[in-house]
Design a protein around this motif. Sequence first.
Motif, mmCIF file in Angstrom:
data_model
loop_
_atom_site.group_PDB
_atom_site.id
_atom_site.type_symbol
_atom_site.label_atom_id
_atom_site.label_comp_id
_atom_site.label_asym_id
_atom_site.label_seq_id
_atom_site.Cartn_x
_atom_site.Cartn_y
_atom_site.Cartn_z
ATOM 1 N N LYS A 26 13.081 -44.220 -35.982
ATOM 2 C CA LYS A 26 12.402 -44.142 -37.268
ATOM 3 C C LYS A 26 10.915 -44.014 -37.017
ATOM 4 O O LYS A 26 10.377 -44.554 -36.068
ATOM 5 N N GLN A 56 19.754 -43.381 -41.368
ATOM 6 C CA GLN A 56 18.620 -44.295 -41.230
ATOM 7 C C GLN A 56 17.356 -43.581 -40.754
ATOM 8 O O GLN A 56 16.257 -44.103 -40.880
ATOM 9 N N VAL A 57 17.521 -42.382 -40.161
ATOM 10 C CA VAL A 57 16.384 -41.598 -39.673
ATOM 11 C C VAL A 57 16.338 -40.307 -40.481
ATOM 12 O O VAL A 57 17.358 -39.649 -40.664
ATOM 13 N N SER A 61 11.440 -37.211 -39.551
ATOM 14 C CA SER A 61 11.168 -38.043 -38.368
ATOM 15 C C SER A 61 11.764 -37.424 -37.118
ATOM 16 O O SER A 61 11.129 -37.396 -36.066
#
Length: 99
Positions: A26, A56-57, A61
């Motif tokens: 992240k 989650q990423v 990113s």
Amino acid sequence: MKEVKQPLQQTASKEQEDYKAVFLKKGTVCNRQSVYISGDTQKRIYQIVGVITGKQVSIGSFIDNVLEHHLNSYKEVLSTLYREEIQKGIINPPKENEE
């Protein structure tokens, strides 16, 4: 001397962990800028990053991590190419069209 070999699975696992640490982390993308990539590439990245990281990423990113790694890995080559191009313009300015 005997060569110690790691089991293939252990080596693959290490590569996977290294990859995750470099590319699937992240991050906050400050001072954001828009860039365009092909739709097919975007879909592939979305699928891969989304599944591996459980969404989650972000794609941003991931792309930022990939580009940062690339720029760091090739900084000497890029610097040399950059200097060569700059020198061409200073030492040998482009000729104007003679018509």
